[in-house]
Design an enzyme around this catalytic site. Structure first.
Site, PDB file in Angstrom:
ATOM      1  NE  ARG A 395      -4.067   2.074   2.046  1.00  0.00           N
ATOM      2  CZ  ARG A 395      -4.053   3.375   2.281  1.00  0.00           C
ATOM      3  NH1 ARG A 395      -2.950   3.949   2.765  1.00  0.00           N
ATOM      4  NH2 ARG A 395      -5.113   4.120   2.031  1.00  0.00           N
ATOM      5  CB  CYS A 396       3.955   2.139   1.847  1.00  0.00           C
ATOM      6  SG  CYS A 396       3.462   2.143   3.579  1.00  0.00           S
ATOM      7  CG  MET A 397       6.276   0.083  -2.027  1.00  0.00           C
ATOM      8  SD  MET A 397       7.314  -1.232  -2.717  1.00  0.00           S
ATOM      9  CE  MET A 397       6.132  -2.564  -2.862  1.00  0.00           C
TER      10      MET A 397
END
Length: 406
Positions: A395-397
């Site tokens: 999700r962060c990426m």
């Protein structure tokens, strides 16, 4: 090609996503620079790129259009006047105060093509690359051991944080740390000048020029009516309020829920401990369930924000807000505290949902992945031996730009 921003959920079929493939900026990480550049370890670039390519291909294989920061920014900077505007803002944000160095860096960057310029800015500009012709400041003469006149941006492969696409608009975030604020500047130009990325109808809910920090890992679009924001190490109460006020006054969203999470490096953003994986299922790190407090922000009849503390168990709050009979919280690491702590550190709760009940996760978090599978979630795993060293998961990426409505 999918055009424009449209994102009214965390789980709708993902049509388009903005990524950044790690580049030479990771090779700027050394034992003496990692703290300044917000890393805990030094990834091996070659393997990190291979892992990121597999992540991107997994998305493509599932019908997602993948676009990249460098190419999207290059499209935004196609006009010379926009290039000059961008370079001037970049140097100001980089606090290049010496007139001689400022002039030399401006010439250095504007001689490049837009794609080369963005790539170089992300990789970092070394002192030995820029020569000042005239000494106009003591800064031009004084030397120190730090090799860069403009820091690299190794955190940019976590494209979630500089901005968030919400409904028919976008947040361009004022990042908590100076090390990351120039990432938001690049996104601001993509939004302003790249009509494939954002149409003229797409609005801005938050600007990096605002005074208070807020970051994308703390922003979750729960439904067409509700956005959740984490109050975290990186997102302030004032930033959350300003965002809520702008969003609720200028869109059809009805409510912003603020989740107050413990401030720590392990719990950096809301999405490091809590993500949505299906209509009625969430991953969660078990250590935040007890201390988690939830607050509601809505508009009163005069258009002013009003606030309310919500007193109930988290799963009941979510079920009520999402209008589902019940919500299942899938605990990272299962019931094993050691597994939960280990897998949360490697972003076991940081899932990217690409359609209802289908998520991308790191393969190393096998306990949590098995739990998801047993709960009926389709789990697509990607390798992460090097990517996970940056403390961020799938999700962060990813910065989802366009999703289908539920």
């Amino acid at each position: 090609m999918v055009k424009g921003i449209h994102n009214f959920s965390e789980i709708g079929k993902l049509n388009k996503v903005l990524l950044h493939r790690p580049g030479k900026e990771l090779e700027a990480l050394t034992p003496s620079t990692i703290e300044r550049l917000l890393f805990d370890d030094i990834p091996y670039l070659k393997v990190a790129q291979e892992e990121h390519d597999k992540f991107a291909q997994t998305l493509r294989d599932n019908g997602v259009e993948v676009v990249y920061y460098v190419q999207e920014a290059a499209k935004a900077l196609s006009e010379p006047s926009v290039q000059i505007e961008f370079v001037n803002e970049f140097l100001k944000l980089s606090k290049i105060n010496s007139k001689g160095l400022n002039s030399a860096m401006s010439s250095f960057l504007l001689e490049m093509s837009p794609e080369e310029m963005i790539t170089k800015i992300i990789a970092g500009i070394r002192r030995d690359e820029v020569k000042t012709k005239d000494t106009t400041s003591l800064m031009d003469l004084v030397q120190d051991d730090y090799p860069f006149v403009s820091d690299p941006m190794p955190n940019l492969y976590f494209t979630r944080d500089p901005g968030a696409c919400i409904g028919e608009g976008i947040n361009i975030h004022h990042m908590h740390t100076e090390a990351r604020r120039r990432e938001s500047l690049i996104l601001r130009y993509i939004y302003k000048y790249n009509r494939d990325f954002a149409t003229e109808d797409n609005k801005m809910w938050y600007d990096l020029r605002d005074s208070y920090s807020i970051e994308g890992g703390d922003v979750l679009v729960l439904s067409k009516d509700i956005v959740a924001v984490g109050l975290s190490e990186r997102t302030t109460i004032s930033g959350c309020e300003n965002f809520a006020r702008n969003l609720l006054k200028n869109s059809d969203f009805k409510k912003v829920l603020a989740f107050d999470i413990p401030e720590s490096r392990a719990f950096m953003h809301l999405d490091t401990v809590f993500t949505m994986v299906d209509y009625d299922k969430f991953t969660i790190h078990p250590e935040i369930e007890g201390p988690l407090a939830v607050y509601e922000m809505t508009l009163d009849k005069n258009g002013d924000l009003k606030f309310k503390a919500i007193k109930d168990e988290l799963h009941k709050i979510l079920a009520k807000e999402l209008k589902v009979p019940a919500v299942q919280l899938l605990r990272c690491g299962g019931g094993d505290l050691l597994a939960a702590q280990r897998e949360q550190w490697n972003d076991g709760s940081n899932t990217l949902c690409i359609s209802p009940g289908t998520v991308v996760t790191y393969e190393r978090n096998y306990v949590t992945n098995d739990l998801l599978d047993k709960a009926g979630i389709k789990v697509l795993t990607v390798p992460s031996a090097e990517l996970s060293r940056g403390r961020g998961g799938p999700r962060c990426m990813s910065c989802p730009v366009n999703r289908e409505d539920l």
